[in-house]
Scaffold this active site. Structure first.
Site, PDB file in Angstrom:
ATOM      1  N   GLN A  59      45.021  44.371  52.151  1.00  0.00           N
ATOM      2  CA  GLN A  59      44.968  43.733  50.839  1.00  0.00           C
ATOM      3  C   GLN A  59      46.158  44.109  49.965  1.00  0.00           C
ATOM      4  OE1 GLN A  59      41.151  44.847  49.228  1.00  0.00           O
ATOM      5  NE2 GLN A  59      40.003  43.731  50.792  1.00  0.00           N
ATOM      6  N   HIS A 123      41.445  47.485  48.410  1.00  0.00           N
ATOM      7  CA  HIS A 123      41.186  47.742  46.984  1.00  0.00           C
ATOM      8  C   HIS A 123      42.379  48.371  46.257  1.00  0.00           C
ATOM      9  CE1 HIS A 123      36.553  47.882  47.882  1.00  0.00           C
ATOM     10  NE2 HIS A 123      37.140  46.788  48.336  1.00  0.00           N
ATOM     11  N   GLU A 222      31.609  41.066  38.936  1.00  0.00           N
ATOM     12  CA  GLU A 222      31.424  41.285  37.502  1.00  0.00           C
ATOM     13  C   GLU A 222      32.559  40.691  36.674  1.00  0.00           C
ATOM     14  OE1 GLU A 222      29.426  45.740  38.186  1.00  0.00           O
ATOM     15  OE2 GLU A 222      31.240  45.514  36.966  1.00  0.00           O
ATOM     16  N   TYR A 232      32.518  52.090  33.560  1.00  0.00           N
ATOM     17  CA  TYR A 232      31.909  50.841  34.006  1.00  0.00           C
ATOM     18  C   TYR A 232      31.039  51.006  35.243  1.00  0.00           C
ATOM     19  CZ  TYR A 232      34.291  48.721  30.202  1.00  0.00           C
ATOM     20  OH  TYR A 232      34.674  48.408  28.920  1.00  0.00           O
ATOM     21  N   TYR A 243      26.678  46.440  52.597  1.00  0.00           N
ATOM     22  CA  TYR A 243      27.054  45.438  53.588  1.00  0.00           C
ATOM     23  C   TYR A 243      26.192  45.550  54.846  1.00  0.00           C
ATOM     24  CZ  TYR A 243      31.226  44.381  50.831  1.00  0.00           C
ATOM     25  OH  TYR A 243      32.080  43.992  49.831  1.00  0.00           O
TER      26      TYR A 243
END
Length: 351
Positions: A59, A123, A222, A232, A243
């Protein structure tokens, strides 16, 4: 609203970030590590040189590009986030800036190589937003290691705030050293924490608000209203499931001391980018959020009430069947977006 969707270009890679260089040209980053200047009227593309070597790693790769508004004729810096290779298959989300001279970047500066290094390919975040007051924000995912979300000694799982030159603002919430000399010092660049993988970040200058979207696990994507120093929740609170089975992630969906999301998506849409719309082209959309979806392949229109309650109003572009990655609007209020298949599109009024 009546609108037309037009494809204006194709890019031979995943076009990850979009930024206006001037009223006719978009800068486009690709995750594979290229930068292109696109003329939106002629569709002519110019490759830009001067980038460092950037590896596409899962990613990671070359991620966002952003240019702060300038009204005083000062040097226009272009800001980038990317996954920097630190050796031994370790990569860290990094913020840099440079200037553009015709088709070449000059004066490349790494403003911060974040403390998020990992051999994980997941991420990285990462979007950039400006508040128009001399600060920028950019997001970093938890790098696939859940405890990072609550660990203030790492930048992973947080949204950072810096001055435009890369220095740390005096009023950042963790700027001061800890009260105890034995306590590990938090990273002073952190503005908010407890994030999983925030890939959308948008500042609303009319209301002085910072919005973010982020990927949940299986369910629980979100949209968050980002405030100074707030937690958060990830991975203590989550609206998603594991998963590997039907078990909830975290201790609860809501917990005291943790800021809850303004809107939750279950099942996941896999958000790619976020836009606060304030343009004149579509008056009925002013003040609303546009949230792009990768997994469910649509553009989500979200209303914002005066009490900051978010409501999904409409899912646009589903028939296009594209993973929508980046969003940006021009001064006329036309919306431009990129797709993972390499397309650059725009939405304009039908008449």
């Amino acid at each position: 609203m009546n609108y037309l969707v037009e494809k204006i270009a194709d890019v031979d890679a995943v076009p990850w970030g979009l930024a206006w260089f001037d009223k006719e040209h978009l800068l486009i980053t690709t995750r594979s590590g290229t930068l292109t200047k696109l003329n939106i009227n002629t569709s002519q593309q110019q490759p830009i040189t001067g980038l460092p070597a950037i590896d596409e790693f899962g990613q990671g790769g070359l991620l966002d590009v952003a240019i702060p508004p300038s009204h005083d004729g000062s040097i226009r810096w272009i800001y980038f986030t990317y996954s920097k290779h630190l050796g031994d298959r370790r990569y860290a989300t990094t913020l840099s800036r440079a200037r553009l001279a015709t088709t070449q970047l000059l004066d490349w500066q790494a403003l911060i190589i974040t403390r998020s290094a990992s051999d994980s390919s997941r991420h990285f975040g990462s979007r950039i937003a400006f508040d128009g007051k001399g600060h920028l924000f950019f997001s970093i995912g938890d790098r696939g290691h859940r405890p990072n979300g609550q660990d203030l000694t790492t930048h992973a799982g947080s949204i950072l705030r810096l001055n435009l030159d890369g220095s740390i603002p005096d009023d950042n919430p963790f700027r001061q050293p800890p009260a105890s000399e034995t306590s590990p010092a938090p990273q002073p660049e952190i503005w908010s924490y407890g994030h999983r993988n925030p890939q959308g970040l948008a500042f609303d200058p009319q209301h002085n608000r910072l919005w973010s979207n982020e990927h949940g696990p299986r369910g629980g994507d979100e949209i968050n209203l980002i405030r100074r120093g707030n937690n958060y929740g990830w991975p203590i609170t989550s609206h998603g499931k594991e998963y590997w089975g039907p078990l909830a992630v975290g201790e609860a969906k809501i917990k005291e001391g943790i800021h809850s999301p303004q809107l939750v998506y279950t099942p996941s849409i896999a958000p790619g980018s976020l836009l606060v719309y304030n343009g004149p082209a579509f008056p009925a959309w002013q003040g609303q959020l546009f949230n792009s979806a990768l997994k469910l392949r649509h553009l989500n229109r979200v209303s914002v009430s005066s009490q900051l309650i978010l409501r999904e109003e409409e899912r646009l572009l589903s028939t296009l069947d594209e993973r929508i990655r980046a969003l940006i609007s021009d001064p006329a209020g036309w919306i431009y977006f990129s797709t993972d298949s390499g397309g650059i599109f725009r939405i304009r009024p039908a008449n």
